[in-house]
Design a protein around this motif. Structure first.
Motif, short mmCIF file in Angstrom:
data_model
loop_
_atom_site.label_atom_id
_atom_site.label_comp_id
_atom_site.label_asym_id
_atom_site.label_seq_id
_atom_site.Cartn_x
_atom_site.Cartn_y
_atom_site.Cartn_z
N ARG A 74 2.92 -58.02 119.23
CA ARG A 74 2.36 -59.30 118.80
C ARG A 74 1.29 -59.77 119.77
O ARG A 74 0.36 -60.46 119.41
CB ARG A 74 3.46 -60.34 118.68
N ALA A 75 1.47 -59.44 121.06
CA ALA A 75 0.46 -59.83 122.04
C ALA A 75 0.54 -58.89 123.22
O ALA A 75 1.61 -58.45 123.61
CB ALA A 75 0.68 -61.26 122.51
N ASP A 76 -0.60 -58.53 123.75
CA ASP A 76 -0.65 -57.67 124.92
C ASP A 76 -0.78 -58.52 126.15
O ASP A 76 -1.56 -59.45 126.20
CB ASP A 76 -1.86 -56.72 124.85
N ASN A 89 -5.28 -58.85 120.75
CA ASN A 89 -4.16 -59.40 121.51
C ASN A 89 -4.58 -59.84 122.91
O ASN A 89 -4.18 -60.89 123.41
CB ASN A 89 -3.05 -58.36 121.61
#
Length: 505
Positions: free
Chosen positions: A372-374, A235
């Protein structure tokens, strides 16, 4: 008043070569050091990675070094790793050519014969790792008796890797009246002993402190589960795009590169167990943008110099605060922005706290779960008795992740005069509707300091598809060359010099 390379007394040929490379103003360590080296004085320089120290010692060496006889170099530069030795050679090559001096590097992992052939032709400035140099000395291919100027680069790392006995043996074989230069992130401990034994009344220069390797980057410490670390890394790389990820072992680097590749993240591994050609290919793949992530061990990554590394990820925490500094110094180089993220499991918290305390990095270890994303969030420093305003950087950013950017070949450079204060305004168009000011700032920050980023929005609060970015002129030119034509969320960006504000209005 700004100092120029010409004012530092460098020959015209070198000044012209620097100008061709786009270098007109020296970095602080170069301003402080070049005259003393050219005057023949011993120098002990304390300079962090990315401070410009290679040219600080390399330029005056090339300005004064005599031509060498076969197998008998006149100048010697010692480096702890193959990558750093090769990087120094590449950095000095155009200036050696300008002065009609041969710069060559010898290190392990490649055939002896080619290196022996080069030494027979005559090498004026020899860059070498200690182990391979000693091998070639024993085989009669290198004679150091005519070396009258020696540079020991990254002496602290030489000490950490156990090379100092070899370094001493090498120095003892050079000319007795040699000039000795030493550069290191620290000048204490074993390095101080080396200074005392091998330098004569050295001039000391500092360009920032060891801690300055960390202050220009934003630091985040995430508390994660061990089985979530790969997804967190994927991510982070997906958001930042250009990242160096550190593991503790060679096997760990290979395994992580395969795991990331399987989930769609371009990754290559680099460590001491790979051949020199494999390591070179990995670096080229990362530098060209073909791979988004370089997975490396500490020793293998020493000396890497790649522009616009957006983030460093400590997949495995470093052994101590010195390794944290060296790893983190791969990003936020020479004043550019960057992000450092440490993935910490519960059993590692105590060791990481010790590293933080050593470096006075007062950041919480924040619990994170992979989504879903960092995207790094703003972190308030842990309270301390003594606050350091210089380190209190704002980490505030939009929580919405930006898309991965694919970089094409650079386009023809546009030139337009900057404003009187040295700022260049860029016009960015074909932006996705959901992009924010912070997204654009993050996109441009790997190429230098972003003074202002503004996305023009409609009455619904969505992007109209264009915006403006203000950066110092050299940074703006670099960003424009790289990002013009790159893709954001599948849309090809257009980046050009903006019209004057009067014309916009």
């Amino acid at each position: 008043m700004t100092t120029t390379f010409s004012q530092l007394g460098l020959p015209t040929a070198l000044v012209k070569a620097l100008d061709k490379q786009g270098l007109t103003e020296p970095f602080p360590i170069q301003t402080a050091t070049i005259r003393d080296v050219a005057d023949g004085r011993d120098v002990a320089g304390r300079a962090p990675t990315g401070s410009g120290k290679t040219l600080a010692f390399g330029l005056p060496i090339l300005a004064t070094v005599a031509q060498a006889r076969p197998n008998r170099p006149k100048a010697l530069i010692l480096a702890p790793t193959r990558e750093l030795a090769e990087q120094i050679r590449r950095d000095l090559a155009p200036y050696g050519k300008a002065m009609h001096r041969q710069v060559f590097a010898i290190y392990g992992g490649v055939r002896y014969q080619a290196q022996k052939d080069w030494m027979r032709r005559g090498v004026d400035v020899l860059v070498a790792t200690p182990g391979r140099l000693e091998d070639l000395i024993e085989q009669g291919s290198v004679d150091l008796s005519e070396v009258n100027i020696v540079t020991v680069d990254e002496a602290d790392r030489m000490a950490d890797m156990g090379f100092l006995p070899t370094v001493r043996r090498i120095l003892n074989q050079t000319s007795k009246d040699r000039q000795t230069l030493l550069f290191s992130a620290t000048l204490d401990g074993d390095v101080a002993v080396l200074i005392r034994e091998y330098q004569n009344e050295p001039v000391r220069h500092e360009a920032g402190t060891v801690e300055s390797e960390t202050t220009d980057a934003e630091h985040h410490f995430w508390l994660v589960e061990n089985d979530e670390k790969v997804q967190h890394t994927a991510n982070i790389v997906g958001v930042a795009n250009r990242s160096i990820v550190f593991t503790r072992t060679r096997h760990g680097a290979d395994r992580l590169a395969k795991q990331l590749s399987r989930i769609g993240v371009g990754a290559v591994a680099m460590h001491g167990g790979r051949s020199q050609n494999q390591r070179r290919r990995a670096l080229q793949s990362f530098a060209s943008g073909e791979a988004q992530a370089l997975i490396a061990t500490d020793v293998a990554a020493r000396g890497i110099h790649i522009d616009a590394v957006a983030s460093v990820v400590h997949f495995d925490p470093p052994a101590d605060h010195k390794d944290y500094l060296h790893r983190s110094g791969r990003t936020a180089r020479a004043g550019a922005a960057g992000t450092v993220i440490s993935l910490v499991t519960g059993s590692q918290k105590r060791a990481v706290r010790r590293i933080q305390d050593k470096l006075d990095l007062r950041h919480p270890i924040e619990k994170r779960s992979p989504g879903r994303a960092d995207r790094p969030r703003r972190e308030e420093p842990r309270p301390s008795k003594q606050q350091h305003p210089k380190r209190a950087r704002s980490n505030k950013k939009s929580e919405r992740p930006i898309a991965i950017v694919d970089h094409p070949a650079p386009r023809t450079k546009q030139k337009r005069k900057p404003t009187p204060d040295g700022t260049q305004s860029l016009h960015v168009s074909n932006l996705p509707w959901e992009v924010t000011d912070d997204d654009v700032r993050v996109l441009f920050s790997p190429y230098g300091r972003v003074k202002q980023a503004t996305v023009i929005i409609d009455n619904r609060g969505r992007s109209k598809g264009f915006g403006f970015v203000d950066m110092p002129y050299p940074d703006a030119q670099r960003a424009m060359r790289t990002l013009d034509g790159s893709r954001l969320s599948g849309r090809p960006l257009k980046v050009k010099v903006a019209a004057s504000r009067a014309k916009r209005n």
